[in-house]
Every structure is written in C-alpha cells, then in structure tokens.
Design a protein around this motif. Structure first.
Motif, PDB file in Angstrom:
ATOM      1  N   ILE A 185       1.127  -1.178   0.171  1.00  0.00           N
ATOM      2  CA  ILE A 185      -0.143   0.215   0.040  1.00  0.00           C
ATOM      3  C   ILE A 185       1.001   1.191  -0.159  1.00  0.00           C
ATOM      4  CG2 ILE A 185      -1.923   1.342   1.361  1.00  0.00           C
ATOM      5  CD1 ILE A 185      -2.801  -1.380   2.350  1.00  0.00           C
ATOM      6  N   ARG A 186       1.736   1.403   0.857  1.00  0.00           N
ATOM      7  CA  ARG A 186       2.650   2.570   0.992  1.00  0.00           C
ATOM      8  C   ARG A 186       3.485   2.791  -0.229  1.00  0.00           C
ATOM      9  NH1 ARG A 186       4.757   6.093  -0.047  1.00  0.00           N
ATOM     10  NH2 ARG A 186       6.878   7.007   0.895  1.00  0.00           N
ATOM     11  N   TRP A 187       4.257   1.586  -0.797  1.00  0.00           N
ATOM     12  CA  TRP A 187       5.251   1.985  -1.571  1.00  0.00           C
ATOM     13  C   TRP A 187       4.735   1.600  -3.185  1.00  0.00           C
ATOM     14  CZ3 TRP A 187       8.954   4.505  -0.234  1.00  0.00           C
ATOM     15  CH2 TRP A 187       9.220   4.388   1.096  1.00  0.00           C
ATOM     16  N   ASN A 188       3.638   1.130  -3.379  1.00  0.00           N
ATOM     17  CA  ASN A 188       3.131   0.903  -4.783  1.00  0.00           C
ATOM     18  C   ASN A 188       1.649   1.517  -4.782  1.00  0.00           C
ATOM     19  OD1 ASN A 188       5.064  -0.994  -5.689  1.00  0.00           O
ATOM     20  ND2 ASN A 188       4.237  -2.305  -4.298  1.00  0.00           N
ATOM     21  N   VAL A 189       0.734   1.503  -3.942  1.00  0.00           N
ATOM     22  CA  VAL A 189      -0.784   2.231  -4.145  1.00  0.00           C
ATOM     23  C   VAL A 189      -0.294   3.467  -4.049  1.00  0.00           C
ATOM     24  CG1 VAL A 189      -3.214   2.006  -3.513  1.00  0.00           C
ATOM     25  CG2 VAL A 189      -1.906  -0.261  -3.317  1.00  0.00           C
ATOM     26  N   LEU A 190      -0.124   4.156  -3.011  1.00  0.00           N
ATOM     27  CA  LEU A 190       0.029   5.690  -2.857  1.00  0.00           C
ATOM     28  C   LEU A 190       0.795   6.040  -3.973  1.00  0.00           C
ATOM     29  CD1 LEU A 190       0.435   5.975   1.112  1.00  0.00           C
ATOM     30  CD2 LEU A 190      -1.686   6.148  -0.379  1.00  0.00           C
ATOM     31  N   PRO A 191       1.846   5.768  -4.374  1.00  0.00           N
ATOM     32  CA  PRO A 191       2.598   6.524  -5.622  1.00  0.00           C
ATOM     33  C   PRO A 191       1.572   6.317  -6.941  1.00  0.00           C
ATOM     34  CG  PRO A 191       4.086   5.143  -4.318  1.00  0.00           C
ATOM     35  CD  PRO A 191       2.898   4.736  -3.884  1.00  0.00           C
ATOM     36  N   PHE A 201      -1.374   9.260 -11.259  1.00  0.00           N
ATOM     37  CA  PHE A 201      -2.305   9.328 -12.204  1.00  0.00           C
ATOM     38  C   PHE A 201      -3.617  10.000 -11.798  1.00  0.00           C
ATOM     39  CE2 PHE A 201       0.178   5.187 -13.202  1.00  0.00           C
ATOM     40  CZ  PHE A 201       0.394   6.071 -14.563  1.00  0.00           C
ATOM     41  N   TYR A 202      -3.583  10.617 -10.494  1.00  0.00           N
ATOM     42  CA  TYR A 202      -4.664  11.556  -9.923  1.00  0.00           C
ATOM     43  C   TYR A 202      -4.281  12.669  -9.428  1.00  0.00           C
ATOM     44  CZ  TYR A 202      -7.425   7.139 -10.776  1.00  0.00           C
ATOM     45  OH  TYR A 202      -7.806   6.068 -11.451  1.00  0.00           O
ATOM     46  N   ASP A 203      -5.159  13.580  -9.214  1.00  0.00           N
ATOM     47  CA  ASP A 203      -4.924  14.973  -8.457  1.00  0.00           C
ATOM     48  C   ASP A 203      -4.960  14.588  -7.337  1.00  0.00           C
ATOM     49  OD1 ASP A 203      -4.306  17.540  -8.113  1.00  0.00           O
ATOM     50  OD2 ASP A 203      -6.254  17.995  -8.566  1.00  0.00           O
ATOM     51  N   ALA A 204      -4.204  13.842  -6.534  1.00  0.00           N
ATOM     52  CA  ALA A 204      -4.401  13.389  -5.211  1.00  0.00           C
ATOM     53  C   ALA A 204      -3.470  14.519  -4.263  1.00  0.00           C
ATOM     54  CB  ALA A 204      -3.719  12.161  -4.827  1.00  0.00           C
ATOM     55  N   ILE A 205      -3.800  14.792  -3.084  1.00  0.00           N
ATOM     56  CA  ILE A 205      -3.292  15.538  -2.343  1.00  0.00           C
ATOM     57  C   ILE A 205      -2.030  14.740  -2.022  1.00  0.00           C
ATOM     58  CG2 ILE A 205      -3.283  16.641  -0.236  1.00  0.00           C
ATOM     59  CD1 ILE A 205      -6.104  17.116  -0.347  1.00  0.00           C
ATOM     60  N   PRO A 206      -0.477  15.093  -2.051  1.00  0.00           N
ATOM     61  CA  PRO A 206       0.274  14.245  -1.804  1.00  0.00           C
ATOM     62  C   PRO A 206       0.904  13.965  -0.355  1.00  0.00           C
ATOM     63  CG  PRO A 206       1.240  16.156  -2.668  1.00  0.00           C
ATOM     64  CD  PRO A 206      -0.373  16.221  -2.574  1.00  0.00           C
ATOM     65  N   ASP A 207       0.445  14.649   0.468  1.00  0.00           N
ATOM     66  CA  ASP A 207       0.704  14.692   1.951  1.00  0.00           C
ATOM     67  C   ASP A 207      -0.140  14.114   3.005  1.00  0.00           C
ATOM     68  OD1 ASP A 207      -1.123  16.587   2.881  1.00  0.00           O
ATOM     69  OD2 ASP A 207       0.480  18.203   2.800  1.00  0.00           O
ATOM     70  N   ARG A 208       0.083  13.781   4.142  1.00  0.00           N
ATOM     71  CA  ARG A 208      -0.791  12.989   4.963  1.00  0.00           C
ATOM     72  C   ARG A 208      -2.042  13.616   4.909  1.00  0.00           C
ATOM     73  NH1 ARG A 208       1.307  13.618  11.256  1.00  0.00           N
ATOM     74  NH2 ARG A 208      -0.457  12.250  11.687  1.00  0.00           N
ATOM     75  N   GLU A 209      -2.105  15.018   5.039  1.00  0.00           N
ATOM     76  CA  GLU A 209      -3.382  15.440   5.391  1.00  0.00           C
ATOM     77  C   GLU A 209      -4.482  15.155   4.407  1.00  0.00           C
ATOM     78  OE1 GLU A 209      -4.228  17.327   7.923  1.00  0.00           O
ATOM     79  OE2 GLU A 209      -2.325  16.890   8.675  1.00  0.00           O
ATOM     80  N   GLY A 210      -4.039  14.459   3.195  1.00  0.00           N
ATOM     81  CA  GLY A 210      -5.032  14.272   2.058  1.00  0.00           C
ATOM     82  C   GLY A 210      -5.438  12.751   2.037  1.00  0.00           C
ATOM     83  N   LYS A 211      -4.892  12.102   3.050  1.00  0.00           N
ATOM     84  CA  LYS A 211      -5.141  10.511   3.241  1.00  0.00           C
ATOM     85  C   LYS A 211      -5.822  10.163   4.472  1.00  0.00           C
ATOM     86  CE  LYS A 211      -1.314  10.039   0.260  1.00  0.00           C
ATOM     87  NZ  LYS A 211      -0.950  11.266   0.173  1.00  0.00           N
ATOM     88  N   LEU A 212      -6.982   9.465   4.265  1.00  0.00           N
ATOM     89  CA  LEU A 212      -7.799   8.931   5.128  1.00  0.00           C
ATOM     90  C   LEU A 212      -7.771   7.242   4.795  1.00  0.00           C
ATOM     91  CD1 LEU A 212     -10.075   8.879   7.388  1.00  0.00           C
ATOM     92  CD2 LEU A 212     -11.597   9.315   5.607  1.00  0.00           C
ATOM     93  N   PHE A 213      -7.550   6.607   5.906  1.00  0.00           N
ATOM     94  CA  PHE A 213      -7.471   5.057   5.861  1.00  0.00           C
ATOM     95  C   PHE A 213      -8.830   4.758   6.455  1.00  0.00           C
ATOM     96  CE2 PHE A 213      -4.422   1.751   4.592  1.00  0.00           C
ATOM     97  CZ  PHE A 213      -5.063   0.829   4.916  1.00  0.00           C
ATOM     98  N   ILE A 214      -9.638   3.945   6.092  1.00  0.00           N
ATOM     99  CA  ILE A 214     -10.977   3.762   6.773  1.00  0.00           C
ATOM    100  C   ILE A 214     -11.098   2.046   6.614  1.00  0.00           C
ATOM    101  CG2 ILE A 214     -12.182   5.908   6.201  1.00  0.00           C
ATOM    102  CD1 ILE A 214     -13.881   4.493   4.206  1.00  0.00           C
ATOM    103  N   GLY A 215     -11.778   1.546   7.724  1.00  0.00           N
ATOM    104  CA  GLY A 215     -12.219   0.017   7.399  1.00  0.00           C
ATOM    105  C   GLY A 215     -13.005  -0.391   8.611  1.00  0.00           C
ATOM    106  N   PHE A 216     -13.609  -1.606   8.093  1.00  0.00           N
ATOM    107  CA  PHE A 216     -14.426  -2.220   9.254  1.00  0.00           C
ATOM    108  C   PHE A 216     -13.858  -3.379   9.856  1.00  0.00           C
ATOM    109  CE2 PHE A 216     -17.634  -5.627   9.487  1.00  0.00           C
ATOM    110  CZ  PHE A 216     -18.357  -5.119  10.413  1.00  0.00           C
ATOM    111  N   SER A 217     -14.004  -3.801  10.898  1.00  0.00           N
ATOM    112  CA  SER A 217     -13.500  -4.988  11.457  1.00  0.00           C
ATOM    113  C   SER A 217     -11.762  -5.093  11.441  1.00  0.00           C
ATOM    114  CB  SER A 217     -14.031  -6.191  10.834  1.00  0.00           C
ATOM    115  OG  SER A 217     -13.747  -7.478  11.581  1.00  0.00           O
ATOM    116  N   PRO A 225       2.886   7.688  10.049  1.00  0.00           N
ATOM    117  CA  PRO A 225       2.501   9.095  10.076  1.00  0.00           C
ATOM    118  C   PRO A 225       2.498   9.938   8.970  1.00  0.00           C
ATOM    119  CG  PRO A 225       3.941   8.901  11.887  1.00  0.00           C
ATOM    120  CD  PRO A 225       3.870   7.330  11.119  1.00  0.00           C
ATOM    121  N   ALA A 226       3.508   9.611   8.277  1.00  0.00           N
ATOM    122  CA  ALA A 226       4.120  10.722   7.400  1.00  0.00           C
ATOM    123  C   ALA A 226       3.276  10.437   6.076  1.00  0.00           C
ATOM    124  CB  ALA A 226       5.365  10.460   7.082  1.00  0.00           C
ATOM    125  N   TYR A 227       2.600   9.346   5.968  1.00  0.00           N
ATOM    126  CA  TYR A 227       1.809   8.882   4.733  1.00  0.00           C
ATOM    127  C   TYR A 227       0.239   8.853   4.984  1.00  0.00           C
ATOM    128  CZ  TYR A 227       6.447   7.440   3.906  1.00  0.00           C
ATOM    129  OH  TYR A 227       7.737   7.285   3.951  1.00  0.00           O
TER     130      TYR A 227
END
Length: 170
Positions: free
Chosen positions: A40-46, A51-67, A81-83
């Motif tokens: 996730i860190r080294w392949n998915v985020l980059p 390819f998308y207009d993503a916010i590159p720093d941590r403030e633009g990333k929310l990781f959500i999940g169930f269970s 925490p940097a990612y």
C-alpha cells in the motif's frame, strides 16, 4: 459504496478499495512472503499520486475500514504517520490476541504481530496522532466489548479522537 452512488464526485475525493484472494491483515509476515502494508505504502499511494490529482501529503489521506480493516487502518497510521493523516475504524477487534482470525498465518510470529497491534504500539507511537483529532472509532455488535478499552487507552494517552457506539438491536 458503489460507483453509482457517485460519492467520489460529491465529496471531491479518490476512493480506493482493495481486493484480495483471501482477506489478509495489514502487515508484513516475518518471512517477507506477505507485505500488504508496504505494498500500500510503496505501490498504491505512488500510483494514486501519479495518475490522479491526489493531495500528496498525509493531510489528504484517510484510511478507513471495518473489523480487521479498521484494525489495519489504525495500525497503518501509527506506523506510517508521514503517509496517512486520518483513520476511521468500525467495529474492530482491538482486544484480539495473536493467533485469532488468521493472525498467526499472516504475521508469522507473536513478536511480529505485536509490532502491528494498535493496542501494543499506541503508547510508543502516540505522537503520530496526538496533534489533532485524527482517529474515529465506533463499536457495533461484533466487537462491542473491544471498544471501551480502546477508548480508555486513547483518552489516557491524551490522544484526540472521536468514539461512537452504533445503535444495535438486542
């Protein structure tokens, strides 16, 4: 969520959902054969940032999940925490012990599991999430008894968070 609901357009966000042959925990096995967190860190985020207009720093990333994915979301933000800037978890097994729910197979050893377990690493890594309200956890029926101990940990450590009990029919 489905694409037809158009949530990504309504809120101006990029939503990514993982699929796996089996549902692994978000960690790296001690022999290196499973590396979900580093993938996730080294392949998915980059790729998202390329390819998308993503916010590159941590403030633009929310990781959500169930269970188990909620458990993984909190583990990921504490260890990276940097990612990842925010985590939201619904009905997660905070009080789970090593060996339950396939953790022995996915982590390979209790020592490795302990380096990912939010309840084990929260105190040492609380600086990752103590500057503002970055965590949201809720309890549902399945892991209801796990919720209060995690809320106490967060409160005792002075970590800003939101915690909710979901309404469940008895």
């Amino acid at each position: 969520l489905s694409k037809q609901e158009n949530v990504h357009s309504s809120y101006g966000c990029i939503l990514v959902s993982g699929t796996f042959k089996s549902m692994p925990w978000y960690g790296t096995r001690n022999d290196g054969t499973r590396r979900i967190d580093t993938h996730i860190r080294w392949n998915v985020l980059p790729l998202l940032e390329q390819f998308y207009d993503a916010i590159p720093d941590r403030e633009g990333k929310l990781f959500i999940g169930f269970s188990k994915s909620g458990w993984g979301a909190l583990s990921m933000i504490l260890r990276g925490p940097a990612y990842f800037g925010y985590a939201a978890a619904w009905d997660s097994p905070w009080e789970m012990e090593y060996g339950r729910y396939g953790t022995a197979d996915d982590f390979g050893s209790k020592a490795r599991f302990d380096t990912y377990d939010p309840k084990q690493i929260l105190a040492d890594r609380s600086d990752a999430v103590d500057d503002r309200e970055r965590l949201w956890i809720s309890a549902g029926r399945t892991f209801l008894r796990h919720h209060a101990p995690m809320v106490r940990r967060l409160t005792d450590l002075g970590i800003p968070h939101r915690a909710r009990y979901l309404e469940v029919d008895e």
